[in-house]
Design an enzyme around this catalytic site. Structure first.
Site, short mmCIF file in Angstrom:
data_model
loop_
_atom_site.label_atom_id
_atom_site.label_comp_id
_atom_site.label_asym_id
_atom_site.label_seq_id
_atom_site.Cartn_x
_atom_site.Cartn_y
_atom_site.Cartn_z
N GLY A 32 24.41 21.75 -27.13
CA GLY A 32 25.41 20.69 -27.19
C GLY A 32 26.72 21.26 -27.69
N GLY A 34 30.87 20.07 -29.39
CA GLY A 34 31.76 19.06 -29.95
C GLY A 34 33.15 19.63 -30.04
N MET A 36 34.68 20.94 -32.48
CA MET A 36 34.86 22.09 -33.35
C MET A 36 33.98 23.28 -32.99
SD MET A 36 37.26 21.10 -35.16
CE MET A 36 37.33 22.57 -36.14
N VAL A 39 26.54 24.18 -30.27
CA VAL A 39 25.21 24.38 -30.84
C VAL A 39 24.34 25.08 -29.79
CG1 VAL A 39 23.17 23.32 -31.88
CG2 VAL A 39 25.44 22.33 -32.29
N ASP A 149 28.34 10.91 -44.36
CA ASP A 149 28.43 10.61 -42.92
C ASP A 149 27.07 10.17 -42.38
OD1 ASP A 149 29.72 10.31 -40.48
OD2 ASP A 149 29.40 12.39 -39.87
#
Length: 393
Positions: A32, A34, A36, A39, A149
């Site tokens: 995956g 994102g 930043m 993974v 979070d």
């Protein structure tokens, strides 16, 4: 000259071919990505162990780079310091060229977020998952780690039924070296606590509010706060009370409404004061509905003992400090309870009921038998006293 890469340049960087290795891990696939970083799935060939490798792409600006790097290292320290069956295990923090990476256990399961997308989670499964997560959160709090979070995508339900709390990416410790910028919002807006949206000081109880919001959404299929925009959402979190979950899902019991309401109080002092307390109430609800939960591990039991001992101490101190008055005030009740209140009918109902704790039945039955044995003597003594009073009169 601006050295920060444009969004297009960052996309190209992130979309680069798989690195052959990160540290001692041979990279096999991308799992995956994102904003930043990416993974990957990697293999530690020395230990023959598969791991999830989370990377972070550091910005070129030195000051910004230092901030991101410090926060990433903090995640590793926060999560790596906790050993608990319901918190993801961190293997290693490393660096490869301009990339920082975090190696952690690779989980096979389903995120709670995906479960919610299909509709409300059945109550037996939801209670099982949430008791586990609350116990894991209690362990983190005991180590001084605040997650900050909590959201459905950070809760993984594994194939064997274990629930794992993941991604301490913005976790804060009591001795944190990383300072957030003034006005910077960290966390997922829908699940933030009132303290987070108003920039008030926070402690571990912010996680309890967020977990309560997740519990609400998982049980109803709808988030408790749904502002039209970020401003409206933050206003609702700080000021509005959502409708009771049972109004959206009539299959939910009234006790569930009470648990969610307490977890999501605006005032932190009015919430559960520890995640272990929330886990205990969810467990009691499951027991009352004859819902079996995962067998508690030693870590679970230690967490619950600490929470229970603290609650007992607080109760004893409250009773000792109470004035000797004709009425007793019980915390949580609007009106005091009279000392003349006769609870015999309630005891009879309890003694004839099937309590959640089987061991309670003999104790209640014994209490009722003793009361019945003493009742005739009480009648005789009362009659004698009445006769004496009449004689003196």
């Amino acid at each position: 000259m601006n050295t920060t890469p444009s969004p297009e340049e960052r996309t190209q960087e992130i979309a680069a071919p798989l690195p052959p290795r990160l540290g001692r891990y041979r990279i096999e696939a991308e799992l995956g990505r994102g904003a930043m970083g990416v993974v990957y799935r990697g293999v530690d060939e020395d230990l023959q162990r598969t791991a999830a490798i989370k990377t972070i792409l550091l910005p070129n600006d030195p000051a910004e780079r230092a901030t991101h790097e410090a926060r990433f290292v903090q995640e590793a320290k926060a999560a790596g310091a906790i050993s608990h069956p319901n918190i993801i295990t961190i293997y290693e923090l490393g660096r490869e060229g301009g990339l920082l990476f975090l190696a952690m256990e690779l989980l096979a399961g389903r995120e709670l977020r995906d479960w919610i997308r299909a509709g409300p989670v059945p109550l037996p499964a939801l209670l099982d998952v949430m008791v586990q997560v609350a116990n894991g959160l209690a362990a983190a709090h005991q180590r001084g780690v605040i997650h900050r979070d909590i959201k459905p995508s950070n809760i993984m339900v594994c194939a064997d039924g274990r629930a794992k709390l993941m991604d301490f990416g913005i976790a804060r410790t009591g001795m944190s070296d990383v300072k957030t910028q003034t006005g910077l919002i960290l966390g997922s807006p829908k699940y933030m606590s009132p303290e987070q949206v108003t920039s008030a000081p926070i402690d571990h109880r912010t996680d309890i509010f967020s977990l309560g919001a997740v519990l609400y959404e998982a049980a109803t299929g709808k988030a408790p706060f749904n502002g039209a925009d970020i401003g409206g959402l933050m206003f609702e979190i700080a000021n509005a009370d959502p409708v009771a979950p049972s109004q959206l899902n009539p299959e939910l019991p009234a006790m569930f409404d009470l648990i969610v309401a307490k977890a999501t109080r605006k005032d932190p002092q009015a919430r559960y004061q520890g995640a272990g307390e929330l886990a205990a109430d969810l467990g009691m609800l499951a027991a009352s509905l004859s819902i079996p939960l995962q067998a508690p591990s030693a870590a679970f039991e230690a967490t619950m003992k600490i929470s229970t001992a603290g609650a007992a101490d607080a109760t004893q101190k409250t009773v000792a400090a109470a004035p000797r008055d004709e009425r007793r005030h019980v915390p949580g009740l609007a009106m005091p309870v009279s000392r003349r209140h006769d609870s015999s009918r309630a005891l009879e109902r309890l003694a004839s009921a099937s309590p959640a704790e089987p061991a309670a039945q003999p104790a209640l039955a014994t209490l009722m038998r003793d009361r019945q044995r003493l009742l005739p003597w009480g009648v005789v003594l009362g009659a004698l006293l009445a006769g004496l009073l009449i004689g003196f009169a």
